[in-house]
Scaffold this active site. Structure first.
Site, PDB file in Angstrom:
ATOM      1  N   ASN A  44       1.001  -1.015   0.085  1.00 17.35           N
ATOM      2  CA  ASN A  44      -0.064   0.175  -0.117  1.00 17.35           C
ATOM      3  C   ASN A  44       0.917   1.211  -0.046  1.00 17.35           C
ATOM      4  O   ASN A  44       1.532   1.599   0.955  1.00 17.35           O
ATOM      5  CB  ASN A  44      -1.100   0.003   1.339  1.00 17.35           C
ATOM      6  CG  ASN A  44      -1.920   1.100   1.359  1.00 17.35           C
ATOM      7  OD1 ASN A  44      -1.949   2.086   0.396  1.00 17.35           O
ATOM      8  ND2 ASN A  44      -2.763   1.109   2.356  1.00 17.35           N
ATOM      9  N   ARG A  99      -2.507  -2.025  -3.354  1.00 15.72           N
ATOM     10  CA  ARG A  99      -3.827  -1.330  -3.397  1.00 15.72           C
ATOM     11  C   ARG A  99      -3.527  -0.218  -4.369  1.00 15.72           C
ATOM     12  O   ARG A  99      -2.492   0.726  -4.217  1.00 15.72           O
ATOM     13  CB  ARG A  99      -3.818  -0.823  -1.879  1.00 15.72           C
ATOM     14  CG  ARG A  99      -5.091  -0.012  -1.806  1.00 15.72           C
ATOM     15  CD  ARG A  99      -4.994   0.893  -0.414  1.00 15.72           C
ATOM     16  NE  ARG A  99      -6.453   1.347  -0.261  1.00 15.72           N
ATOM     17  CZ  ARG A  99      -6.768   2.010   0.966  1.00 15.72           C
ATOM     18  NH1 ARG A  99      -5.926   2.041   1.802  1.00 15.72           N
ATOM     19  NH2 ARG A  99      -7.742   2.649   1.074  1.00 15.72           N
ATOM     20  N   HIS A 110     -12.536   3.579  -0.594  1.00 17.69           N
ATOM     21  CA  HIS A 110     -12.651   2.652   0.405  1.00 17.69           C
ATOM     22  C   HIS A 110     -13.474   1.397   0.024  1.00 17.69           C
ATOM     23  O   HIS A 110     -13.933   0.558   1.035  1.00 17.69           O
ATOM     24  CB  HIS A 110     -13.420   3.223   1.508  1.00 17.69           C
ATOM     25  CG  HIS A 110     -12.875   4.323   2.292  1.00 17.69           C
ATOM     26  ND1 HIS A 110     -13.263   5.619   2.991  1.00 17.69           N
ATOM     27  CD2 HIS A 110     -11.494   4.480   2.956  1.00 17.69           C
ATOM     28  CE1 HIS A 110     -12.472   6.165   3.656  1.00 17.69           C
ATOM     29  NE2 HIS A 110     -11.315   5.524   3.340  1.00 17.69           N
ATOM     30  N   ARG A 160      -9.667  16.877   5.286  1.00 20.64           N
ATOM     31  CA  ARG A 160     -10.387  16.978   4.273  1.00 20.64           C
ATOM     32  C   ARG A 160     -11.755  17.587   4.664  1.00 20.64           C
ATOM     33  O   ARG A 160     -12.339  17.086   5.555  1.00 20.64           O
ATOM     34  CB  ARG A 160     -10.415  15.730   3.386  1.00 20.64           C
ATOM     35  CG  ARG A 160      -9.183  15.055   2.322  1.00 20.64           C
ATOM     36  CD  ARG A 160      -9.356  13.795   1.912  1.00 20.64           C
ATOM     37  NE  ARG A 160      -8.639  12.822   2.525  1.00 20.64           N
ATOM     38  CZ  ARG A 160      -8.856  11.399   2.461  1.00 20.64           C
ATOM     39  NH1 ARG A 160      -9.678  11.057   1.646  1.00 20.64           N
ATOM     40  NH2 ARG A 160      -8.021  10.792   3.017  1.00 20.64           N
ATOM     41  N   GLU A 181      -8.203  -4.480   4.836  1.00 19.13           N
ATOM     42  CA  GLU A 181      -7.986  -4.214   3.399  1.00 19.13           C
ATOM     43  C   GLU A 181      -7.040  -5.123   2.983  1.00 19.13           C
ATOM     44  O   GLU A 181      -6.967  -5.673   1.840  1.00 19.13           O
ATOM     45  CB  GLU A 181      -7.581  -2.669   3.139  1.00 19.13           C
ATOM     46  CG  GLU A 181      -8.965  -1.860   3.247  1.00 19.13           C
ATOM     47  CD  GLU A 181      -8.751  -0.349   3.779  1.00 19.13           C
ATOM     48  OE1 GLU A 181      -8.096  -0.467   4.838  1.00 19.13           O
ATOM     49  OE2 GLU A 181      -9.090   0.468   3.201  1.00 19.13           O
TER      50      GLU A 181
END
Ligand code: ADP
Length: 405
Positions: free
Chosen positions: A9, A95, A183, A243, A381
């Site tokens: 990742n 990823r 996601h 964010r 994940e």
């Protein structure tokens, strides 16, 4: 001889990795080690832990080690080769943030796939380049090693067209300006776990709240995404660590016209200076805000929760109801306080939390008479990527075998 897989990742200044051993057992993938190089290009540091969390390596790197992503992945590759002398690395799963309109499933990477993924950089300029430079570096050093790209967007391809469309002139949607959602690997993992929690959950109308530094909601119907709060970019939807989430586009026009902000300035503002950090003026970290007595920290938390409540309402409308609510991500898995506040926001729908189960971070945190069952499910994940990687190389081998016959 053991068989291993590596999951990568790659972020803007770090490469995280996990190494799995593949067994021929009910749970075929068992994590052996995980680690990261962070601070790439600026005081890089290499850390590796075993499955029990015991630190195996922790050291500062010196130039030219981890000067950039290419040297960082080369270092991880060298470490891996010396660490798995008893076996072979079968494949690497990555990823990758954006699969655009092209990939609704993971894909085995070759030069032409990599070209397509590079063409998607304008859709995710802050993330995609780091994902791809790492893939290319491995392709150069180990050209025969299978690499699989697993996309954050892919799971949301099941959203109906109407949920993906912006009300902009058609030429823009034809060029890929649409709501993708992110996601996806986390939601796909949660969807895979739901049947183990209760047989009825697989067919239920479920809202999953992935609440971490990045935060979003996903509406699942029959285990598939039908709507999500992030859109064209991971900026949309909820208030996040730094964010802004949902914002009136008129604000951006105002900032450009009245404050002379250009695209770079807006990007910096919306991605890095807004959200919990912007509103509190203290921190992007939920733990810090919860521990603070400052009224601005309190307001940031209230806004975070309020926006989640409103967006849950919107997803309930898209689903035509809600049977279950699932919390995941760093905040969703660990903060009983935030879960309780959100539970209060959606009490009108029939969510009733069991206070002691919530405090104990139990798997089911709703009362027996709650109309909506409510769950805490840790996301994984990396495991999702490892599963996809095995699936891809197995499918590819089967196709190659049948072509050879
Ligand atoms: P990322 O999106 O970077 O993967 P994580 O899922 O790790 O982020 O979530 C990080 C967030 O989780 C931070 O805001 C952190 O403060 C929050 N968090 C972690 N543990 C707790 C806790 N016990 N209570 C409240 N917030 C927590």
């Amino acid at each position: 001889m053991n068989n291993y897989l590596m999951v990568i990742n790659a972020g803007s200044s770090s490469i995280k990795f996990a190494v799995y051993q593949k067994h021929d057992a009910l749970e075929p993938l068992v994590v052996e080690a995980s680690g990261q190089i962070d601070g790439i290009g600026n005081q890089p540091r290499f850390t590796v832990k075993n499955a029990a969390g015991l630190v195996l390596i922790e050291r500062d790197l010196v130039a030219p080690e981890a000067d950039d992503h290419t040297s960082a992945i080369t270092l991880i590759n060298t470490w891996l080769i010396t660490s798995i002398k008893d076996g072979a690395l079968l494949a690497v799963g990555h990823r990758v943030v954006h699969g655009g309109q092209y990939y609704s499933e993971p894909v085995l990477i070759d030069a032409s796939v990599l070209n397509v993924l590079e063409s998607l950089i304008p859709l995710a300029p802050l993330h995609q380049p780091h994902n791809l430079v790492t893939i290319r570096a491995l392709l150069d050093t180990r050209p025969t090693l299978p690499q699989v790209a697993c996309f954050d967007t892919a799971f949301h391809n099941s959203q109906p067209v109407v949920a993906q469309r912006f009300a902009l002139p058609r030429r823009f949607s034809d060029q890929g300006v649409r709501r993708y959602g992110f996601h996806g690997l986390s939601y796909e993992y949660i969807a895979s776990v739901l049947p183990t929690l209760g047989p009825k959950l697989q067919q239920a109308r479920i809202i999953v709240a992935h609440l971490g530094n990045g935060a979003s909601l996903c509406a699942l119907q029959n285990g598939r995404s039908i709507a999500t709060t992030m859109g064209f970019s991971p900026l949309d939807g909820l208030v996040m660590g730094t964010r802004c989430g949902n914002i009136d586009p008129g604000v951006l026009l105002y900032l450009m016209n009245q404050h002379g902000m250009d695209a770079d300035a807006l990007q910096q503002l919306l991605y890095h200076e807004s959200g919990l950090l912007g509103v509190s003026g203290i921190s992007s970290d939920m733990r810090t805000l919860l521990a603070s007595e400052d009224s601005h920290a309190h307001e940031a938390i209230e806004l975070f929760v309020y926006r989640i409540g409103r967006e849950i309402g919107s997803l309930i409308a898209a689903l035509g109801g809600m049977d279950a609510l699932v919390f995941t991500g760093g905040i969703g898995e660990n903060s009983a306080v935030i879960r309780a506040k959100i539970g209060y926001q959606v009490a009108w729908m029939g969510v009733k939390l069991d206070e002691s189960a919530n405090q104990a971070h139990a798997t089911c945190i709703s009362t027996v008479d709650s109309k909506i069952s409510t769950w805490v499910v840790p996301t994984d994940e990396n495991l999702m990527i490892a599963r996809h990687t095995i699936e891809q190389i197995t499918t590819h081998e089967t196709i190659s075998d049948s072509n050879a016959k």
